[in-house]
Design an enzyme around this catalytic site. Sequence first.
Site, short mmCIF file in Angstrom:
data_model
loop_
_atom_site.label_atom_id
_atom_site.label_comp_id
_atom_site.label_asym_id
_atom_site.label_seq_id
_atom_site.Cartn_x
_atom_site.Cartn_y
_atom_site.Cartn_z
N SER A 220 -0.13 5.25 5.57
CA SER A 220 -1.18 4.27 5.88
C SER A 220 -0.65 2.86 5.70
CB SER A 220 -2.35 4.46 4.92
OG SER A 220 -1.97 4.06 3.62
N ASP A 221 -1.32 1.90 6.34
CA ASP A 221 -1.13 0.52 5.93
C ASP A 221 -1.85 0.39 4.58
OD1 ASP A 221 -0.55 -2.14 5.64
OD2 ASP A 221 -1.15 -2.69 7.67
N TRP A 222 -1.62 -0.71 3.89
CA TRP A 222 -2.12 -0.84 2.51
C TRP A 222 -3.65 -0.93 2.48
CZ3 TRP A 222 2.41 0.57 2.67
CH2 TRP A 222 3.20 0.72 1.55
N CYS A 223 -4.26 0.14 1.96
CA CYS A 223 -5.72 0.24 1.87
C CYS A 223 -6.37 0.43 3.24
CB CYS A 223 -6.34 -0.97 1.17
SG CYS A 223 -5.61 -1.31 -0.42
#
Length: 675
Positions: A220-223
């Site tokens: 994932s991208d962050w969050c």
Amino acid sequence: MFKLSDFTLEEKFKLLTGKNVWEVDTSGKAPKFEMHDGPNGCKCFEDNANWQSRIIPTHCYPALSVISNSWNEEAAFLDGEGIAMDCVDNDTQMLLAPGVNIKRSLACGRNFEYFSEDPYLAGKMSKKFIEGVQSKGVGACIKHFALNNSEYDRLNVSANADERTMHDIYLRNFRIAMEAKPWAVMCSYNRVNGVFASENKDLLDNKLRKEMNYDGVIMSDWCAVFNRAKSLKATLDLQMPYEEHAYAQLKKAYEDGFITMEEIDASCQRILDMIKKWVDAAPLRTAPLTHDERYERCVRLAEEGMILLKNDGILPLKKVDNLAVLGLFAKLPAYSGGGSARVFSKYPPKPLYDELKKVYPETNIMFEGIFHEDEAGNVNNNLAKVNKAQRVAYAADAVIFTVGTGEIEESEARDRFTIKLRPQFVSVVNAVAKYNKNIILVVEASSAVDLSEVEDAASAILFTGFAGDGMNEAIANIISGKVNPSGKTTETFPYSIEDCYVTPDLENYYYDDYTDGVFIGYRHFDKCDIPVRYEFGYGLSYSEFKYSNLEIKKSGDDYIVSYDVENVSDVDGKEVSEVYIKDVFSLLPRPEKELAGFSKDFIKAGEKKRVSVKIEKSSLEYYLPPIKDYYLESGDFEVYVGGSSKDLPLKGKFTVEMPHYTQFTVNSEVDIDTF
Ligand code: BGC
């Protein structure tokens, strides 16, 4: 050796959800695996468990947009390889780079992190960057998959595009880059056709894994994960960073039977395979360059990607007695953009006037910064400063004036409102021009800017990009002629942003419909016949090149285009030659021309070089939705070759002949009289 069967169910859930901000949670059953941004340096933090901890300074390489402007695949490789050495020094297993998103909107705040408006170029350059990183035994994580083409409301916006647009533009860059087998792919924040990329099974499983044969880790991208169970179902293997709710979501979904052990194991296995790649690649993590050598590499890469936009003959600047160096960036240049890509350099550029002193030791160099920039990016000046700058300019034989955007204007998480220069820069450049006509404008921006208000005041314009540690040395070398500029634009510079299909739009109500289809960048300007200021692929040199003798030969499924490039000047130089194709008749509308190959060659003064470029079959195909596949159509293709997308002196053509049964009926074959 570590294996999946050693992990308990709880440990598997942990493996899928990250340990802290930057590490995978292996529960001590596999080696440590840590990753950091990217893309222009290895940006480590003092404490992996704390977002806010101190950033450890390191080498800052040029932004990917500068690497792209070099049109030099070898430069992309060396860039990736250099940063990977810093990763090894910092015990970092994977670099969160490259970013390969297409520059659909000129105002996108992250364009400095990306390669181009053209998917072929973006794909080829990022492929080499990945190869460079991984050649040193460090993983590359290509991002952001997919359609993250602006920053405005990126956690909400839905990028809505049809299948053909996606395949021919926004996935094509990834498809090409994927040939380098990056260890991981990072999903984007945004939604794609309504569904978040992190939960989008069609995007991740069908398009990335099945269509592109990708068997590595999707993270994932962050969050960017809102529901961990749904993201696992979509084959997203690793959620980053650690977020408390993720573990519980997985546990509950497993107990409810929503996710299966098979799905859990498949994702865990891919993560373990990635860690094993790091273990197996140990022999590659040898022979690093010294820090001095890495700095030198930064300088060479910066030189390679700077673009000379205008030159009335003032450059290269001959020895002068008095030289004025003005502007905000003359002391500390805009060497890096803002956001996660912001690198704090351990070896920051020396002031421009110091670098100029090295190439003009006899010259009296005068400096006036004029402006002061506050934390919000407001640029202030006062009359006294402007007056001083005018006096300094009046006393000089030539003026080097630094303007630009800097990390405040070009940053992650926001877009620009305008591509114009800040009004203070415009007014002072014009005020100084009244006292000295020999202005060399150094534009320290990394995305297209509208220079119309200062262009006439400048004798020469050098567009630098955020060029990293070597930035000022590279500027001095190019201005003095020690280095011949050879960069070319990789996005179109329009006369005005209003000429673009996509303009900054702050009222888009969470949808961004890609109604421009495949007609983005130069494809749009060509289609609508809109004149542009600096076309795609444009850049001046101190040399002059002539093109001749075009020849096209079929080679298997591909075509080899050969031509002569002659340096008809008395200065050695590098020329980027560009090959475009046009599908003359097609079932679906296709662009007037599309980049299908390029080459950058060093050609000595007076020399002629035979250049060969391959047009791959995949450049001739386009995506045809009814067959859910790429389609190669029989018929004529025109070929254009030259030094920019508008300067294409060589023309030729070839005919593709596919078996009849592979082809669909075209309208000219239908005799309407028979009905
Ligand atoms: C960015 C990513 C980056 C990540 C970690 C996100 O905000 O979109 O590109 O790798 O943060 O810093």
